[in-house]
Design a protein around this motif. Structure first.
Motif, PDB file in Angstrom:
ATOM      1  N   TYR A 313       0.831  -1.212   0.000  1.00 58.65           N
ATOM      2  CA  TYR A 313       0.000   0.000   0.000  1.00 58.65           C
ATOM      3  C   TYR A 313       0.860   1.254   0.000  1.00 58.65           C
ATOM      4  N   GLY A 314       0.181   2.363  -0.294  1.00 58.68           N
ATOM      5  CA  GLY A 314       0.887   3.648  -0.269  1.00 58.68           C
ATOM      6  C   GLY A 314       1.480   4.011  -1.621  1.00 58.68           C
ATOM      7  N   PHE A 315       0.942   3.387  -2.682  1.00 54.07           N
ATOM      8  CA  PHE A 315       1.497   3.606  -4.020  1.00 54.07           C
ATOM      9  C   PHE A 315       0.423   3.982  -5.046  1.00 54.07           C
ATOM     10  N   MET A 316       0.869   4.691  -6.073  1.00 56.29           N
ATOM     11  CA  MET A 316       0.076   4.845  -7.292  1.00 56.29           C
ATOM     12  C   MET A 316       0.633   3.835  -8.296  1.00 56.29           C
ATOM     13  N   VAL A 317      -0.246   3.166  -9.028  1.00 60.81           N
ATOM     14  CA  VAL A 317       0.246   2.309 -10.110  1.00 60.81           C
ATOM     15  C   VAL A 317       0.554   3.239 -11.281  1.00 60.81           C
ATOM     16  N   GLY A 318       1.777   3.184 -11.776  1.00 61.69           N
ATOM     17  CA  GLY A 318       2.160   4.052 -12.880  1.00 61.69           C
ATOM     18  C   GLY A 318       2.697   3.249 -14.047  1.00 61.69           C
ATOM     19  N   TYR A 319       3.055   3.975 -15.101  1.00 67.94           N
ATOM     20  CA  TYR A 319       3.578   3.336 -16.313  1.00 67.94           C
ATOM     21  C   TYR A 319       4.761   4.170 -16.782  1.00 67.94           C
ATOM     22  N   ARG A 320       5.947   3.583 -16.673  1.00 65.83           N
ATOM     23  CA  ARG A 320       7.152   4.340 -17.049  1.00 65.83           C
ATOM     24  C   ARG A 320       8.034   3.500 -17.947  1.00 65.83           C
ATOM     25  N   ASN A 321       8.480   4.097 -19.022  1.00 67.31           N
ATOM     26  CA  ASN A 321       9.361   3.393 -19.970  1.00 67.31           C
ATOM     27  C   ASN A 321       8.801   2.019 -20.327  1.00 67.31           C
ATOM     28  N   ARG A 322       7.522   1.973 -20.609  1.00 69.49           N
ATOM     29  CA  ARG A 322       6.808   0.760 -21.046  1.00 69.49           C
ATOM     30  C   ARG A 322       6.740  -0.322 -19.977  1.00 69.49           C
ATOM     31  N   GLU A 323       6.908   0.056 -18.728  1.00 71.88           N
ATOM     32  CA  GLU A 323       6.797  -0.913 -17.625  1.00 71.88           C
ATOM     33  C   GLU A 323       5.783  -0.406 -16.612  1.00 71.88           C
ATOM     34  N   MET A 324       5.024  -1.339 -16.041  1.00 68.36           N
ATOM     35  CA  MET A 324       4.141  -0.968 -14.934  1.00 68.36           C
ATOM     36  C   MET A 324       5.007  -0.789 -13.688  1.00 68.36           C
ATOM     37  N   VAL A 325       4.789   0.305 -12.966  1.00 72.10           N
ATOM     38  CA  VAL A 325       5.628   0.563 -11.782  1.00 72.10           C
ATOM     39  C   VAL A 325       4.748   0.997 -10.603  1.00 72.10           C
ATOM     40  N   LYS A 326       5.339   0.863  -9.393  1.00 75.00           N
ATOM     41  CA  LYS A 326       4.664   1.350  -8.185  1.00 75.00           C
ATOM     42  C   LYS A 326       5.363   2.641  -7.787  1.00 75.00           C
ATOM     43  N   VAL A 327       4.600   3.727  -7.741  1.00 72.88           N
ATOM     44  CA  VAL A 327       5.218   5.009  -7.392  1.00 72.88           C
ATOM     45  C   VAL A 327       4.711   5.441  -6.017  1.00 72.88           C
ATOM     46  N   PRO A 328       5.619   5.692  -5.041  1.00 71.74           N
ATOM     47  CA  PRO A 328       5.158   6.115  -3.711  1.00 71.74           C
ATOM     48  C   PRO A 328       4.271   7.364  -3.805  1.00 71.74           C
ATOM     49  N   LEU A 329       3.180   7.357  -3.062  1.00 71.16           N
ATOM     50  CA  LEU A 329       2.228   8.473  -3.147  1.00 71.16           C
ATOM     51  C   LEU A 329       2.872   9.813  -2.808  1.00 71.16           C
ATOM     52  N   GLU A 330       3.803   9.805  -1.830  1.00 68.32           N
ATOM     53  CA  GLU A 330       4.394  11.105  -1.451  1.00 68.32           C
ATOM     54  C   GLU A 330       5.245  11.678  -2.585  1.00 68.32           C
TER      55      GLU A 330
END
Ligand code: F6P
Length: 358
Positions: A313-330
């Motif tokens: 928990y505590g993440f946004m699901v993102g998409y970077r350089n054609r990969e799914m990533v977990k980005v910390p909300l802060e």
């Protein structure tokens, strides 16, 4: 028992339902324990005032292709989140109370910039939060793409396409005002896709004389019409040089409905040409998601579902350089993803002959 709360917040966009369906399917198909999904009505309002309903499988059937949000949405500005409501209710405390009363394991929030700030606050307050990047503006930090954006690019492009034929018949200058709030991703992409001659975005303040020069040069070359894609947040060099206070004062006494009408007026006066403004407005957020967004939102939903199953928990699901990533909300909260004026796409657009009115 796994109890999950879900809400959609801020301006709606295409593929919100597709994303929620993705989360629901992945969690219910793969959880090792019984699952309950609670949907909060009209965004954070539902969490504040305890307006929710238990969501069942039938709620998620046949919604992949449907625009809008089955939960409803609203804007609860982050800047007012610490202010008590009209009845003196502490909104943050109320949201926490609803969460604990329902014994939720986590909250899934589908939202843009302001909504992610509130999600980050709730996460810091101890709630388990996962967010999905929603907005036609594509301005969320931490992800190359947001869902809704490609559908909006399609609509704005179709609008420019349709304007092209009538502009050509009448030999007019046409301005199409494109959404995007304070950033230019949507006008830039729709402008390139629709073959605009001039694209004006907030990240590159324009000089109206340069815009007029481009139109007159096109006239000299025998082009009967010109198409200008103007971001709703476009700003002239002069206005960009003003202090925040002076710019606010200008807007308070503004005589035009929006920046496009000011530009149209200036072009008409300087060139004597017939200028028309078209504002597709909220149509850009409406209707069915395009196939790209259906796939993208389903994938984001699946990743969020996996995160819930793994207790991350505590993440946004993102998409970077054609990969799914977990980005910390802060990392995401409060940061805007703007266009770098020196970016390759801007350079390429210029090489293609598109003017940014610099
Ligand atoms: O953030 C999405 C967006 O459509 C922006 O592009 C636009 O500036 C804004 O929302 C419009 O907001 P509202 O729907 O509240 O008028």
């Amino acid at each position: 028992m796994l109890r999950i709360g879900m809400l959609t917040s801020g301006g709606d966009c295409q593929a919100l339902n597709a994303a929620m369906r993705g989360v629901f399917k992945v969690v219910t198909n793969n959880a090792k324990e019984p699952v309950e999904f609670y949907g909060f009505e009209d965004g954070y309002k539902g969490l504040i005032y305890g307006k929710f309903r238990l969501l069942r499988e039938e709620d998620f059937t046949n919604i992949l292709t449907i625009g809008g949000t089955i939960l409803g949405t609203s804007r609860v500005p982050f800047k007012t989140i610490h202010e008590p409501d009209e009845k003196g209710l502490d909104k943050v405390a109320a949201m926490k109370q609803t969460y604990y009363k329902l014994q939720l394991n986590c909250l899934v929030m589908l939202g843009g910039n302001g909504s992610t700030k509130t999600a980050n606050l709730l996460n810091q307050e101890g709630l388990n939060v996962v967010t999905l990047p929603k907005t036609i503006d594509n301005d969320l930090w931490g992800t190359d793409m947001t869902f809704g954006f490609q559908s909006a690019v399609d609509i704005a492009t179709r609008c420019i396409d349709e304007i092209h034929t009538t502009a050509s018949s009448h030999g007019r200058v046409f301005i199409i005002e494109i959404m995007g709030h304070k950033v230019g991703w949507l006008p830039l992409n729709a402008g390139i896709a629709g073959g605009a001659d001039i694209i004006l975005i907030p990240e590159i303040p324009y000089d109206i004389k340069k815009v007029i020069d481009v139109i007159e040069e096109r006239d000299r070359k025998g082009h009967r019409f010109s198409i200008i894609a103007v971001a709703e947040g476009a700003i002239s060099k002069e206005d960009a040089a003003l202090s925040k206070k002076a710019y606010k004062k200008k807007l308070a006494n503004y005589e035009y409905p929006s920046v496009s009408y000011e530009i149209a007026d200036l072009i008409q006066k300087a060139t004597g040409r017939e200028v028309r403004v078209t504002v597709p407005g909220h149509t850009q957020r409406g209707g069915a998601p395009c196939p790209y967004d259906r796939v993208f939102a389903s994938r984001l939903g699946a990743e969020a579902g996996k995160m819930i199953l793994d207790g991350h928990y505590g993440f946004m699901v993102g998409y970077r350089n054609r990969e799914m990533v977990k980005v910390p909300l802060e990392e995401v909260a409060g940061r805007l993803k703007t266009i770098d004026p020196t970016a390759r796409i801007i350079e390429e657009a210029k090489l293609l002959g598109i003017s940014f009115g610099e």
